[in-house]
Design an enzyme around this catalytic site. Structure first.
Site, mmCIF file in Angstrom:
data_model
loop_
_atom_site.group_PDB
_atom_site.id
_atom_site.type_symbol
_atom_site.label_atom_id
_atom_site.label_comp_id
_atom_site.label_asym_id
_atom_site.label_seq_id
_atom_site.Cartn_x
_atom_site.Cartn_y
_atom_site.Cartn_z
ATOM 1 N N ILE A 1 3.407 -9.395 1.538
ATOM 2 C CA ILE A 1 3.252 -10.704 2.178
ATOM 3 C C ILE A 1 1.874 -10.828 2.829
ATOM 4 C CG2 ILE A 1 5.723 -10.999 2.546
ATOM 5 C CD1 ILE A 1 5.218 -10.395 5.533
ATOM 6 N N ASP A 2 1.177 -9.710 2.983
ATOM 7 C CA ASP A 2 -0.146 -9.735 3.604
ATOM 8 C C ASP A 2 -1.211 -10.364 2.713
ATOM 9 O OD1 ASP A 2 1.100 -8.282 5.615
ATOM 10 O OD2 ASP A 2 0.436 -6.364 4.813
ATOM 11 N N ASP B 1 0.809 -1.212 0.000
ATOM 12 C CA ASP B 1 0.000 0.000 0.000
ATOM 13 C C ASP B 1 0.847 1.268 0.000
ATOM 14 O OD1 ASP B 1 -2.549 1.399 0.189
ATOM 15 O OD2 ASP B 1 -1.918 1.893 2.221
#
Length: 118
Positions: free
Chosen positions: A86-87, A40
């Site tokens: 990685i989220d 983000d």
């Protein structure tokens, strides 16, 4: 990931002065294409940079940071954004870059703990 562990977007780039320096560096090196891989923070920063590009060039010409000819040659900034998180929390993506590696690492660690516990 980056937000949680404190490696999120460079603090300098959050301010317009930092983006001005980045724009000048790109123009001076003749770079007009970027591939931004990140989460983000990275993609939001890239979008802000894209939206401000024309104004950044105008300010640089006004202050003598670049010439009008350099601004003309760099008038278009092309950005490709690739979700690398990685989220795995981006809407519209099945799996982001980094997710498979993170999941693989988690499985290795759980296997090691299980083996030790046995």
């Amino acid at each position: 990931g980056g937000t949680v562990i404190g490696s999120a977007r460079c603090q300098d780039f959050r301010a317009r002065e930092g983006r001005l320096r980045a724009a000048r560096n790109l123009v001076k090196r003749g770079i007009t294409n970027l591939c931004v891989i990140g989460g983000d923070g990275s993609l939001t920063g890239a979008d802000t940079f894209r939206a401000e590009w024309g104004g950044l060039l105008a300010d640089l010409v006004k202050t003598g940071g670049i010439t009008a000819e350099e601004a003309q040659r760099s008038s278009h900034l092309n950005i490709v954004g690739m979700v690398g998180s990685i989220d795995n929390d981006f809407c519209g993506t099945d799996m982001t870059i980094g997710t498979d590696s993170a999941l693989h690492r988690i499985i290795e660690i759980v296997d090691a703990i299980t083996t030790t516990a046995q």
